[in-house]
Scaffold this motif. Structure first.
Motif, PDB file in Angstrom:
ATOM      1  N   ASP A   5       0.828  -1.208   0.000  1.00  0.00           N
ATOM      2  CA  ASP A   5       0.000   0.000   0.000  1.00  0.00           C
ATOM      3  C   ASP A   5       0.865   1.262   0.000  1.00  0.00           C
ATOM      4  N   ILE A   6       1.948   1.238   0.758  1.00  0.00           N
ATOM      5  CA  ILE A   6       2.864   2.387   0.787  1.00  0.00           C
ATOM      6  C   ILE A   6       3.485   2.591  -0.590  1.00  0.00           C
ATOM      7  N   LEU A   7       3.933   1.513  -1.191  1.00  0.00           N
ATOM      8  CA  LEU A   7       4.542   1.594  -2.518  1.00  0.00           C
ATOM      9  C   LEU A   7       3.536   2.103  -3.543  1.00  0.00           C
ATOM     10  N   ASN A   8       2.301   1.586  -3.507  1.00  0.00           N
ATOM     11  CA  ASN A   8       1.269   2.060  -4.437  1.00  0.00           C
ATOM     12  C   ASN A   8       1.008   3.553  -4.264  1.00  0.00           C
ATOM     13  N   PHE A   9       0.957   4.011  -3.016  1.00  0.00           N
ATOM     14  CA  PHE A   9       0.748   5.429  -2.748  1.00  0.00           C
ATOM     15  C   PHE A   9       1.885   6.265  -3.339  1.00  0.00           C
ATOM     16  N   LEU A  10       3.126   5.830  -3.104  1.00  0.00           N
ATOM     17  CA  LEU A  10       4.279   6.576  -3.620  1.00  0.00           C
ATOM     18  C   LEU A  10       4.295   6.604  -5.153  1.00  0.00           C
ATOM     19  N   LEU A  11       3.904   5.502  -5.769  1.00  0.00           N
ATOM     20  CA  LEU A  11       3.847   5.475  -7.234  1.00  0.00           C
ATOM     21  C   LEU A  11       2.790   6.441  -7.765  1.00  0.00           C
ATOM     22  N   ARG A  12       1.638   6.498  -7.078  1.00  0.00           N
ATOM     23  CA  ARG A  12       0.584   7.424  -7.525  1.00  0.00           C
ATOM     24  C   ARG A  12       1.030   8.876  -7.345  1.00  0.00           C
ATOM     25  N   VAL A  13       1.623   9.185  -6.198  1.00  0.00           N
ATOM     26  CA  VAL A  13       2.055  10.555  -5.923  1.00  0.00           C
ATOM     27  C   VAL A  13       3.144  10.993  -6.902  1.00  0.00           C
ATOM     28  N   SER A  14       4.028  10.061  -7.267  1.00  0.00           N
ATOM     29  CA  SER A  14       5.117  10.408  -8.188  1.00  0.00           C
ATOM     30  C   SER A  14       4.687  10.334  -9.647  1.00  0.00           C
ATOM     31  N   LEU A  15       3.422  10.044  -9.874  1.00  0.00           N
ATOM     32  CA  LEU A  15       2.855   9.923 -11.216  1.00  0.00           C
ATOM     33  C   LEU A  15       3.478   8.776 -12.022  1.00  0.00           C
ATOM     34  N   MET A  16       4.013   7.790 -11.327  1.00  0.00           N
ATOM     35  CA  MET A  16       4.623   6.632 -11.986  1.00  0.00           C
ATOM     36  C   MET A  16       3.697   5.417 -11.994  1.00  0.00           C
TER      37      MET A  16
END
Length: 188
Positions: free
Chosen positions: A54-65
């Protein structure tokens, strides 16, 4: 203490593997699952409330990746490799294997459909699936089995598989019902 008897639903697997080997596999799976249940103890207590995925998914969304990651997951390609063996029996001259490995078939809802399209019509004499039918070891494996069925529906040749480190022995029966013979310390 004397070893406990295996539940009746494991009788077929016990006959194929031998009860001691099956019991060892089940114990290893139980220890793995228990370890997962104790994540987030000590200094990493936040893992008890939010998963690393979940943390990784959040970071990917925030970084637009995140979109790029999904495109990569769904951008499936086949690679052809030709091998020669000096002692290959003549019956196997020109034999073609389609190897599917590390499917992690439940990683994205559209993955199975894309994978099925990528392999549909691939000329081969047999299919081998070399483990990791599912992505996560701490969730229900039914979604991975459903996705695997979609992928296997695209190949009409003999299929053989082995379990990977993400797969539980309980998956064997369902995969075999899909027409993929699972090899459990066996050869063909």
């Amino acid at each position: 203490p004397p070893p406990r008897e295996l539940p009746p639903e494991f009788a077929g697997l016990a006959a194929r593997l031998g009860s001691p080997v099956l019991a060892k596999r089940l114990l290893r799976q139980a220890k793995h699952y228990a370890r997962l249940q104790h994540q987030g103890e000590g200094i990493f207590k936040f893992e008890r409330y939010i998963s690393f995925d979940d943390i990784l998914n959040f970071l990917l969304r925030v970084s637009l990746m995140a979109g790029r990651g999904v495109r990569n997951v769904l951008s499936i390609r086949t690679v052809r490799r030709e091998w020669t063996f000096p002692n290959l029996p003549p019956a196997f001259d020109g034999f073609r294997l389609l190897q599917l490995t590390d499917l992690h078939a439940d990683i994205h809802p559209r993955f199975a459909r894309h994978a099925a399209e990528a392999v549909r019509g691939t000329p081969c004499d047999a299919v081998v699936i070399t483990g990791d039918f599912r992505n996560s070891t701490d969730t229900d494996f039914a979604p991975a089995l459903s996705a695997t069925k979609t992928i296997l529906s695209a190949v009409g040749t003999p299929c053989f598989g082995i379990l990977g480190n993400h797969d539980f022995i309980e998956m064997v029966g369902a995969i075999e019902e899909m027409g993929c013979r699972m090899l459990l310390n066996e050869t063909v």
